[in-house]
Each structure stands twice: as structure tokens, then as C-alpha cells.
Design a protein around this motif. Structure first.
Motif, PDB file in Angstrom:
ATOM      1  N   ARG A 107     -10.965  -2.677 -11.802  1.00  8.81           N
ATOM      2  CA  ARG A 107      -9.750  -2.954 -11.063  1.00  8.81           C
ATOM      3  C   ARG A 107      -9.562  -4.436 -10.786  1.00  8.81           C
TER       4      ARG A 107
ATOM      5  N   ALA B  94      -2.027   2.433 -15.573  1.00  6.03           N
ATOM      6  CA  ALA B  94      -2.031   3.196 -14.320  1.00  6.03           C
ATOM      7  C   ALA B  94      -0.852   4.166 -14.273  1.00  6.03           C
TER       8      ALA B  94
ATOM      9  N   ARG C 178      -6.214   5.111 -14.695  1.00  4.13           N
ATOM     10  CA  ARG C 178      -6.562   3.921 -13.912  1.00  4.13           C
ATOM     11  C   ARG C 178      -7.741   3.231 -14.599  1.00  4.13           C
TER      12      ARG C 178
ATOM     13  N   PRO D 190       1.692   1.631  -8.887  1.00  7.29           N
ATOM     14  CA  PRO D 190       0.623   0.663  -9.147  1.00  7.29           C
ATOM     15  C   PRO D 190       1.018  -0.727  -8.672  1.00  7.29           C
ATOM     16  N   VAL D 191       0.058  -1.460  -8.158  1.00 12.58           N
ATOM     17  CA  VAL D 191       0.285  -2.822  -7.678  1.00 12.58           C
ATOM     18  C   VAL D 191      -0.754  -3.737  -8.330  1.00 12.58           C
TER      19      VAL D 191
ATOM     20  N   VAL E  19      -5.330  -4.806  -3.129  1.00 12.51           N
ATOM     21  CA  VAL E  19      -4.490  -3.692  -2.692  1.00 12.51           C
ATOM     22  C   VAL E  19      -4.679  -2.547  -3.675  1.00 12.51           C
ATOM     23  N   ASP E  20      -4.707  -2.906  -4.960  1.00 13.52           N
ATOM     24  CA  ASP E  20      -4.844  -1.896  -5.994  1.00 13.52           C
ATOM     25  C   ASP E  20      -5.594  -2.512  -7.189  1.00 13.52           C
ATOM     26  N   MET E  21      -4.928  -3.437  -7.884  1.00 11.80           N
ATOM     27  CA  MET E  21      -5.571  -4.102  -9.016  1.00 11.80           C
ATOM     28  C   MET E  21      -5.350  -5.611  -8.912  1.00 11.80           C
TER      29      MET E  21
ATOM     30  N   GLU F  46       0.825  -1.212   0.000  1.00 11.56           N
ATOM     31  CA  GLU F  46       0.000   0.000   0.000  1.00 11.56           C
ATOM     32  C   GLU F  46       0.856   1.257   0.000  1.00 11.56           C
TER      33      GLU F  46
END
Lengths: 342, 342
Positions: free
Chosen positions: B326, B317, B322, B151-152, B163-165, B146
Motif C-alpha cells: 500500500r 483497487a 487491493r 480508493p484514495v 489514508v489508504d495508499m 476516509e
DNA sequence: GGACAATTTGGTAGCGCTACCATTTTCCGC
DNA sequence: GCGGAAAATGGTAGCGCTACCAAATTGTCC
């Protein structure tokens, strides 16, 4: 919008934050981290405490820039999915996991041009060492390796003219040994089935040919090759082709174990008896070879060990003691199994 | 001994060498290389000529230090030799080969602690993006992700809380589908054989169990697992154990294709008929599954595509847009083959 | 106890590049 | 032809670290 922090880097603690907190000079912190024995016990403790408290992690980019040397091993392999190289890479990773070195892995896709490009990219980082698969670099690649300014290890094969160091074995001898084994077992119409036909496969083929010619058994129609990447299904198809071409075929030496497995399955499917009607030898000796039914004779190669050895040699060279033995031949082992037990 | 060159870096051309030769400011060279559209046609040509003539290659370390951002994708997988992850990694490499991004590949050995350590190391480089396998990160790892400031993408699985994607598929559904297929085919004493039992395997087992319970067929004695890493030979041994435990077994759903292959070979060896006496289903659908005799039913998963998609999302991203989606579920496919065709 | 060496610590000056701003030049529209 | 905006170019000041040398401290031997 919040005004960006004054510090461009984004507020992570730096070496001088640590130095301030520990009440020492920045350079002493740097030393305590890299050459602890050159710093007194007491300062070392203070510095460690400051590091822990701030959660300081050195910036590898800054370090590389200042010292003109990145703590990176460049590793170049022709394929990521080929189990053979995956094992070498695993050996490399395992040997390096406790060291400060990172690994930069490149995939050349069996292309000399791509190898040149990646060597250029890797070189620009000033790596600590370079490990490359194979000994057939293009002249451009060879020059790049010679000028890399770091230890270089060529892996998978041995040859007469290393750029720097080498760890591997003789694919020619491997091919010859496999073929001789089939001849000794009493087979005489022995085919060669090879996919991809990269330089190592070529040398296995040369070993096959040498053995066959020595026994007076060579016949070009026995050889079936393709530049297509190897797979189990391809093995099956090529075996069909080989059999159509030479119906009297009584054994096959396969480029690798995937092909051999494809051949075995095709034999099952068409009720060809192994080893009675057809003998099969693979190359590399993947785990499945001994489990297959019948189990498949193969040439065991020491892939993981090649990776480990390459790292050990590179590490030694970095530390300053070049090994007296610059070419290490790890050999191979013929595993006799049911598929050739006539 | 020759006196060392005045320049520490070792005499490679720098951006100001290029600038001097082209008769422009250093910053203009930097711009011409990174944002060519912001530099006039003419200067661009001059600069390119100077770059070519000097053989200038930018120093990625200096670049990363100055811009506080390295052109590196960090990739974390639990195994390098497992074909499944190798395919994902190959997809990532192929998608990134034409970009300026380098790849930093880490091997966690299925260990949460090792994952934390590597995330720490990777994070210190300020990577452009992070791709990690799985969705079961430790709290520490999750926090590191995080706070990575990039980007993750979590790959291989989908779950409710990215967490992100995320790009992957449901292993639970996969396990359920495989088991339901066996039930529909008329098998009822269906065993589960699983090695390694990482979180994804656990969820496949959960899917198996759900299907078995729904059909009123579940029996804990049908489940055989081990934390030992998967292999073909292990598949053979576990099948023996399973059979010894439950002699009435009439099918097995295998954790993965290696295990399935081991089961098939053991059936051959002991003359158990497939699919008549024992039905077999694998997972992942490696190439060899369709070549095996009999061919083996398996759950086809889209590993290569997962790698490609993960990179595409990360790249988007980075570019600032974005994706609205996701969580991407790439699904799977049941491949019905001879091993379950009663 | 003093001369000298060995050990420990610190300051300075970059490594090669880019962010940030300033300056110059070009291009409009009226 | 002129003001103002946009485009093109450049200068300065670091990014976070370490090589190199200098200085201070300690130890050693006669």
C-alpha cells in the motif's frame, strides 16, 4: 454481511430529508438553494438550518440530469506541462474558484483527433461552457463546438472566424515584432529556431518570414524547425544545428523561451558572446528571462489574463448578456533586454 | 418562438431510442455497453449498429445518478503551474486517457482550507477514486478522505500512516542526500535556500539539517527561507540575501531547481565561479539542469511515474484487488554535475 | 372592499440510466 | 427425455433533483 441500506445512494441526506426537517416542500428547498431571492426570509433561514444540521450537499449528478445542464466548464488544452497553457489554466481556475462551476480539463496532446474525442466526451455532459485552445479545430471539432449548445471561447489566438468568442493575440504579429526588433538592433543573419511547430508556432514563423522578407534578409537556410516537443536541451541542440548550417548566424528568434534558454546556455558553453556575437529573442517572457545573464529579450504574452478573460466572457454569456465584443485581442509586449542590446 | 421539444433533454438519442431501434429492452443495451460479455454476440452487433446509426452517447450524469458512482477521478494538487505537479498530473492523464474515467482536477493553492472545500465538492460527486498531493491533510480533510467510499492515493511523499495508499519518496532523505553530497565534495559553509516552504520543503530542510548536524557544520544563519512562492527571480534575490548574511558561504542546497537557476544566474552576473567559489544543488532535476552552464547537480525525482503508479493502484483497487503493497517508495536519484565538481 | 396582479409555495412528472429481481431460453449430465 | 443449473433477456422501480404548472397568499389601486 449487513444487508444493504434500502436507499441505493448510500444514505446521504437528500433534498427531501431537508424539506421534511424544515417543514417545507422539496421544491422550495431547491429554490432556496438556487434562487434565494424567490423564497421568503423566514423559510430561507429554516431551510439553511436544516441543511447545516443534516450536512446536506446537493448531488451534482442529479442536478445535471434534472436540469439538462451540468455546472461544468470544459477546458481543452494541448499540453499540461507547457508553462504557457498552465498559466491560462490557472487563470481559468482562479476565476472559477468562487463559482459553483467545476472544471473538466482535457489534454489533447496537440492532436486534432484527440480533441474530437474529448469534445465528444465533454459534450455528453452538457457543459455550461467550453474553453478550447487555438483556432485550428478540425471540421468535426468545429461542428461539435457549434452544436454544443453552450458558450464557446477559443483562447490563445485571435482570428477572423470565431465559433462563438475568442480571447488571445496575434502570433503572427508577435513573430514579426520580435524579428523587426532584431533587424533594428542591427542583426542581419537572423535565424528562426522552432520546436513542436504547432499552428501558433507556424504563425510566429510566418511573422518572422514577413519581417525578414520586408527587409530583404530572408533565406530559407536560416530557418530550423522540428516537430519534436520543445525543451531547453532541444534548444541547445537546434542552435548547434543552426550554427553548423549557417556559421555566419548573428541572431536567433526562438519559438519560445525554453529554446532561447537552451541557446543562451550553449553560447556560454562555447564562449559565444551574447549579445555581441549572437542576439537572442524568446517568446512568452517567462519569469526567468529577466533573471538570466544576460537577460533575454522576449515577447511578453498575457496568459493568465487570457484565462481570466475567457471565463468572464463565458460567464457573461451564460448570464444572458453576450458581450458586444466577441473577439478580444489582449496583445503582447516586446521586452527589450540585454540579449539584443548590441 | 418555436415550442420547446417535448423532451426536456433537448432531443439527444437515449438508451431507449437505441433499444427500440435494435428491437431489444433498454436494460440489454445498457448491459451491452457496460458488460458486453453478458450479452449474446448477435444482439451485441444489432445494438452496436443502432448506437452507431443514432450517434448515441451515454449520459454520464444519468449513469452516475442511477449507479451512485461517477466515472470520475478526483485529483487535488497545490499548484497547476509548478512543473513538478504538472508532471504528476500529466502521468495521471496519460494513464487514464484510454479508460472511461474523466478527471476532475482541483487546485488547493497550498491551502488546507481550500483542500477541505474541494474534497467536499469532489466527494459530492461520488468519485471512483481520489488522488491527493501530500500527506499533511487537516483532520477534517483526512476524515473526508476516509469517508469518501473510494480508493484514495496520497502522492509525492511517503509516510507512516496512509489514508489508504501512497506513492512517492522521502523528501527528508532527498534533502539529506543532496547535502551529504556537498559535504563530500568538500564544501562546508553550505546554505539552504527555500521558498514557499510547504511541508515537503520543510522535510527537505530537515534532511539538510540532519546532514549538517551530523557533520558538525550546522549553523542557523546558513538557512534562508520565505513563504513566498518559488521562482527563478526569487532564487536570485534569496541568494543575494544569503550571501549578505554569510559572506563565507561556499555552497547552496536549493529547495528546487528554479531557485538553483536563479542562484546560477546571479553567480554569472557577479562573476562568482561555480563550482569553484560556490557549489549549487537543486531539487527535482528539470530538463534544464543538465543543459545549464555549468550543468547543475540535482535530485532527480520521478514525478511522471508517480502519477502513473497512483492511477495503476487506484484502478487495481477499483477492480477489487487491493495491492499488497500500500506504500510505494519510488525513490530519487542524485545527479552529479558540474555545479558541484570542485 | 373588491378585482386584479404580484409574490410565495407546493405537487406532479419526469431527466436517462441502472439495481434488483423475474422470466425465458439454452445447455448439461445421466 | 427430463430435471436442474447456467446463461440471456426483460420489467419495474427508483437514483436525487428540477421544469412546469397550479394553488395559496399577499399587496395594490380605485
Amino acid at each position: 454481511m449487513i444487508k444493504p441500506r434500502s436507499r441505493r445512494g448510500g444514505g446521504r441526506p437528500t433534498i427531501s430529508d431537508v424539506a421534511r426537517k424544515a417543514g417545507v416542500g422539496a421544491i422550495t428547498v431547491s429554490r432556496a438553494l438556487r434562487e434565494p431571492e424567490r423564497v421568503s426570509e423566514e423559510l430561507r433561514r429554516q431551510i439553511q438550518a436544516a441543511v447545516d444540521e443534516l450536512g446536506y450537499v446537493p448531488d451534482p449528478n442529479a442536478r445535471a440530469l434534472a436540469s439538462a445542464r451540468a455546472e461544468v466548464f470544459g477546458v481543452l488544452v494541448p499540453s499540461l506541462t507547457n508553462n504557457v497553457f498552465a498559466e491560462v489554466v490557472r487563470g481559468i481556475y482562479d476565476s472559477l474558484s468562487d463559482s459553483p462551476f467545476r472544471i473538466q480539463l482535457g489534454n489533447t496532446h496537440y492532436s486534432g483527433l484527440e480533441e474530437e474525442r474529448l469534445l465528444q466526451v465533454f459534450g455528453s455532459q452538457r457543459p455550461a461552457a467550453l474553453i478550447v485552445a487555438g483556432i485550428d479545430q478540425t471540421p468535426v471539432s468545429r461542428k461539435l463546438l457549434e452544436n454544443a449548445g453552450c458558450p464557446v471561447v477559443q483562447v490563445m489566438e485571435t482570428g477572423p472566424d470565431p465559433v462563438d468568442m475568442m480571447v488571445g493575440f496575434s502570433h503572427l504579429d508577435g513573430g514579426r515584432t520580435a524579428t523587426e526588433h532584431l533587424i533594428e538592433a542591427g542583426y542581419c543573419r537572423i535565424g528562426f529556431i522552432g520546436a513542436r511547430m504547432d499552428p501558433r508556432s507556424q504563425r510566429r514563423l510566418a511573422g518572422y518570414r514577413a519581417a525578414m522578407e520586408a527587409a530583404g534578409l530572408f533565406d530559407p537556410r536560416l530557418v530550423t524547425t522540428t516537430p519534436v516537443p520543445s525543451s531547453v536541451s532541444l534548444g541547445r541542440e537546434m542552435f548547434r544545428d543552426a550554427l553548423a548550417k549557417v556559421p555566419t548566424l548573428d541572431a536567433v528568434f526562438c519559438n519560445n523561451d525554453d529554446i532561447a534558454l537552451g541557446v543562451l546556455f550553449e553560447c556560454h558553453r562555447t564562449s559565444i558572446l551574447v549579445p555581441k556575437t549572437i542576439g537572442i529573442v524568446g517568446f512568452n517572457d517567462l519569469d526567468m528571462m529577466q533573471v538570466a545573464f544576460p537577460s533575454i529579450t522576449s515577447i511578453r504574452t498575457h496568459r493568465y489574463e487570457i484565462g481570466r478573460r475567457a471565463v468572464a466572457m463565458a460567464l457573461a454569456a451564460i448570464a444572458g448578456d453576450r458581450p458586444e465584443q466577441r473577439i478580444v485581442d489582449l496583445g503582447f509586449e516586446l521586452k527589450r533586454r540585454e540579449s539584443t542590446a548590441r
